[in-house]
Design an enzyme around this catalytic site. Structure first.
Site, short mmCIF file in Angstrom:
data_model
loop_
_atom_site.label_atom_id
_atom_site.label_comp_id
_atom_site.label_asym_id
_atom_site.label_seq_id
_atom_site.Cartn_x
_atom_site.Cartn_y
_atom_site.Cartn_z
N TYR A 1 0.89 -1.09 0.12
CA TYR A 1 -0.06 -0.02 -0.09
C TYR A 1 0.75 1.14 -0.06
CZ TYR A 1 -3.86 3.04 0.84
OH TYR A 1 -4.72 4.22 0.66
N PHE B 1 -7.23 21.67 -24.54
CA PHE B 1 -7.77 20.36 -24.45
C PHE B 1 -8.94 20.09 -23.75
CE2 PHE B 1 -7.88 15.85 -23.69
CZ PHE B 1 -7.83 15.29 -25.18
N THR B 2 -9.72 19.32 -24.05
CA THR B 2 -11.14 19.39 -23.36
C THR B 2 -11.01 19.01 -21.94
OG1 THR B 2 -11.18 16.74 -24.08
CG2 THR B 2 -12.46 18.54 -25.61
N ASP C 1 1.80 20.79 -20.16
CA ASP C 1 1.16 19.49 -20.29
C ASP C 1 2.08 18.62 -21.05
OD1 ASP C 1 -0.20 17.30 -21.34
OD2 ASP C 1 -2.16 18.44 -21.65
N LYS D 1 -0.09 8.12 -23.42
CA LYS D 1 0.55 8.70 -24.79
C LYS D 1 2.03 8.30 -24.75
CE LYS D 1 -3.65 10.87 -24.33
NZ LYS D 1 -4.38 10.97 -23.43
N ARG E 1 -13.02 15.94 -33.73
CA ARG E 1 -12.21 16.89 -32.91
C ARG E 1 -12.83 18.10 -33.61
NH1 ARG E 1 -10.26 15.14 -28.08
NH2 ARG E 1 -12.48 15.25 -28.39
N PHE F 1 -19.32 15.01 -26.34
CA PHE F 1 -18.75 14.27 -27.33
C PHE F 1 -18.70 12.92 -27.10
CE2 PHE F 1 -14.56 13.68 -25.81
CZ PHE F 1 -14.30 15.01 -25.03
C1 P71 Z 1 -6.78 11.80 -26.59
C2 P71 Z 1 -6.74 11.68 -25.29
C3 P71 Z 1 -7.84 10.90 -24.48
C4 P71 Z 1 -9.30 11.57 -24.51
C5 P71 Z 1 -9.51 12.46 -23.57
C6 P71 Z 1 -10.56 13.33 -23.76
C7 P71 Z 1 -11.39 13.21 -24.98
C8 P71 Z 1 -11.00 12.38 -25.76
C9 P71 Z 1 -10.07 11.52 -25.84
C10 P71 Z 1 -5.98 13.07 -23.39
C11 P71 Z 1 -5.37 14.04 -23.08
C12 P71 Z 1 -4.37 15.01 -23.82
C13 P71 Z 1 -3.66 15.77 -23.39
C14 P71 Z 1 -2.80 16.86 -24.19
C15 P71 Z 1 -4.42 15.68 -21.13
C16 P71 Z 1 -5.20 14.35 -21.61
C17 P71 Z 1 -5.88 13.81 -20.59
N1 P71 Z 1 -6.24 12.74 -24.69
N2 P71 Z 1 -3.80 16.38 -22.27
O1 P71 Z 1 -6.15 12.56 -27.48
O2 P71 Z 1 -4.46 14.57 -25.09
O3 P71 Z 1 -5.62 12.61 -20.34
O4 P71 Z 1 -7.01 10.71 -21.14
O5 P71 Z 1 -5.13 10.41 -19.49
O6 P71 Z 1 -7.12 11.69 -18.66
O7 P71 Z 1 -7.41 10.60 -27.17
P1 P71 Z 1 -6.17 11.35 -19.87
#
Ligand code: P71
Length: 470
Positions: free
Chosen positions: A85, A137-138, A228, A271, A395, A462
Site C-alpha cells: 500500500y 484540451f477538453t 502538459d 501517450k 475533433r 462528445f
Molecule cells: C486523446 C486523449 C484521450 C481523450 C480525452 C478526452 C477526450 C477524448 C480523448 C488526453 C489528454 C491529452 C492532453 C494533451 C490531457 C489529456 C487527458 N487525450 N492532455 O487525445 O491529449 O489525459 O485521457 O489520461 O485523462 O485521445 P487522460
C-alpha cells in the site's frame, strides 16, 4: 504476373525505406464484420464512434491514449510489481525515471492525465483567475473551469489555419499573452498552461525558442508556467528536425532542456510513456508539492501509488526510458507521416504540416456542403467506420461543447476528424488500408449528408452524444 515498374513504398517516396525498431512477439487477431452489420452497429451507437463496441471495429484509430503495445521489458516489469500500500519500490523507480528524463524535483503519480489536471487545477487556481494556454484540451480546460478558472487561448493565429505551414504551430503568441497579463494584472493569472505538440491544433509542436521566451516573460511578471507533457517527447522530435542547433541533440536532452524552462508538468502517461494506464504530476516547488501530495490522497490514493497498481508504476518507469529512444520516436512519427503523405498526395484535405500522433482530416474542406451545425467531422467519422470499419474521432464542434456564458455551441475554426495512430501497434499495410478507405469516402463526399444531435449530456458531450442522419 510481372510489374512494369516495381517499387517499394520508400522508393515511391524517393527515399530508402525505414522499418520499425522492433519485431512482433505476440499478436491480437482482428475481426472484420460486414457492411450491413457495421450500418446496424453505427445506428445503435448514435453515429458516435465512442459508443461503438471495439469488437465491431477493424482498425481502431480512435486514440493513441492507452492503446500502445508494451514491450517485453515492460511486461516483465509488470511481474515485479510491489503491491505494498505504501512505499512500493516501483514508485521509487518511477520517481527516479521522471527526475532523470524530465528533470523535475517532486513527483505525484495519478491514475491518468485528468487526475493530474484535477489536482493541479484545484491546488493552483483561485476562483476568477485566468488561465492562458496554447489552444485548449477538453479535459484540461474542464478541470481549469471546474476550479473556477477562466481559460483563454493565446496560441499563434497560424494554429487555427489548417493550411498554414508554420513549423511550430503550437507556439504561444507572446504578444497575446502579455496583453492578457497587462489587462488582468499578474495576480489574476493562475498560471500559463503550455502543451507540447498541441493535440487540438493537429499535433503541432512548440519551439524551444518559444518556451525560452515564455519563461522570460513569465519571470518578468512573476507568473508560473506549467506544461502538459503528454506528448512532449514527440514535440522534441520536431525541435530536433526543424529548429536550428538541435539536429544532433538526442530527444532525451531536448525533452530535459524544454521541461527545464517550466515550473512543473502534468502527464497522461497513456501517450508518450507507452502504458495502458497511468499519469503523473511533477513540480519543482516544495510547498506546492506538499499540497499536491496531500490532495492526491483525497482523490486518487496514497502519494506513492496515486490510483495505480505497483505493476503499473513499473511499466511506466520502463516506458519512460523506452519512449526517449530516438529510433522509437522517428519510427512512430514516420508512420504517421507515411499515412499523411499518401493522403496529401491524393489531394485529400488534411491539417499541414503533418503532426506527431495523428492525421487530422479537415472536414470543412472535405464536406464543404455540410454546415458546421450539422457536424461535418462527426459525419466523416461515421462514414469511415461504415466504409471500412475504421474508427476515428471527431475533433470539431461536438468536442468544443458550449460556451457556459451564452449556452450556444462554441464554433471552433478547426472542424477535424482525427485518425490517431497507436504506438507500436499497426503495420504499414494497415496504413495502406486506412488510406484507401479515406479515399473511398472522399470520392463519395457529394452524396453524403450531415447529422443532427438528438442527445446531449452535460459534461464532455462528445463522449456520449447521439446523432441521427439528416
Ligand atoms: C486523446 C486523449 C484521450 C481523450 C480525452 C478526452 C477526450 C477524448 C480523448 C488526453 C489528454 C491529452 C492532453 C494533451 C490531457 C489529456 C487527458 N487525450 N492532455 O487525445 O491529449 O489525459 O485521457 O489520461 O485523462 O485521445 P487522460
Amino acid at each position: 504476373m510481372s510489374h512494369p515498374n516495381p517499387q517499394t513504398m520508400g522508393q515511391q517516396f524517393g527515399r530508402r525505406s525505414w522499418a520499425e525498431p522492433w519485431k512482433i512477439k505476440m499478436v491480437e487477431p482482428l475481426r472484420m464484420i460486414s457492411r450491413d452489420e457495421r450500418a446496424r452497429a453505427l445506428a445503435e451507437a448514435g453515429y458516435n464512434t465512442f459508443l461503438l463496441r471495439s469488437d465491431d471495429v477493424y482498425i481502431d484509430l480512435l486514440t493513441d491514449s492507452g492503446t500502445s503495445a508494451m514491450s517485453d521489458r515492460q511486461w516483465a516489469g509488470m511481474l515485479l510489481g510491489d503491491e505494498a500500500y505504501a512505499g512500493s519500490r516501483n514508485f521509487y523507480h518511477l520517481e527516479e525515471a521522471l527526475q532523470h528524463y524530465y528533470g523535475y524535483r517532486f513527483v505525484v503519480p495519478t491514475h491518468q492525465g485528468r487526475g493530474a489536471e484535477h489536482l493541479i487545477s484545484q491546488a493552483v487556481i483561485k476562483r476568477g483567475q485566468w488561465v492562458p494556454g496554447n489552444m485548449y484540451f477538453t479535459t484540461t480546460r474542464l478541470h481549469q473551469e471546474l476550479a473556477g478558472g477562466i481559460f483563454t487561448d493565446v496560441i499563434i493565429d497560424e494554429a487555427h489555419d489548417s493550411t498554414s505551414m508554420h513549423p511550430f504551430k503550437g507556439n504561444i503568441d507572446l504578444g497575446k499573452l502579455e496583453a492578457v497579463i497587462k489587462r488582468e494584472g499578474p495576480e489574476k493569472i493562475a498560471y500559463v498552461s503550455l502543451a507540447g505538440t498541441v493535440n487540438m491544433a493537429g499535433g503541432q509542436p512548440v519551439s524551444m525558442a518559444n518556451v525560452r521566451e515564455l519563461r522570460a516573460l513569465c519571470d518578468r511578471y512573476g507568473v508560473r508556467l506549467f506544461l502538459d507533457a503528454t506528448r512532449m517527447v514527440e514535440n522534441a522530435f520536431f525541435i530536433q528536425e526543424r529548429e536550428a542547433g538541435y539536429a544532433n541533440t538526442p530527444i532525451a536532452a531536448i525533452v530535459k532542456e524544454f521541461c527545464g524552462y517550466t515550473d512543473g508538468a502534468w502527464m497522461s502517461a497513456k501517450k508518450d510513456n507507452l502504458v495502458n494506464i497511468g499519469g503523473w504530476l511533477a513540480v519543482n516547488d516544495e510547498q506546492l508539492f506538499e499540497e499536491l501530495r496531500n490532495l492526491v490522497v483525497v482523490y486518487e490514493g496514497l502519494h506513492t501509488y496515486g490510483g495505480l497498481a505497483g505493476r503499473d508504476l513499473e511499466a511506466m518507469a520502463i516506458g519512460i526510458a523506452e519512449s526517449m529512444s530516438d529510433d522509437h520516436v522517428r519510427a512512430r512519427i514516420g508512420q504517421v507521416r507515411y499515412l499523411g503523405e499518401l493522403l496529401s498526395d491524393w489531394e485529400i484535405p488534411i491539417v499541414q504540416p503533418i503532426g506527431g500522433h495523428a492525421i487530422f482530416l479537415d472536414a470543412r474542406r472535405f464536406y464543404p456542403h455540410i454546415p458546421q451545425v450539422q457536424f461535418p467531422a462527426q459525419t466523416l467519422a461515421a462514414e469511415l467506420y461504415l466504409d471500412a470499419g475504421i474508427r476515428s474521432m471527431e475533433r470539431g464542434i461536438a468536442s468544443a461543447g458550449r460556451d457556459p456564458a451564452t449556452g450556444d455551441h462554441y464554433y471552433p475554426k478547426l472542424e477535424l476528424t482525427r485518425l490517431t495512430i497507436p504506438r507500436r501497434v499497426y503495420t504499414q499495410a494497415h496504413m495502406d488500408v486506412v488510406a484507401e478507405a479515406v479515399k473511398a469516402v472522399y470520392d463519395a463526399r457529394e452524396q453524403t449528408h450531415g447529422l443532427r444531435m438528438v442527445y446531449e449530456p452535460k459534461y464532455l458531450r462528445f463522449f456520449q452524444a447521439r446523432f441521427e442522419r439528416i
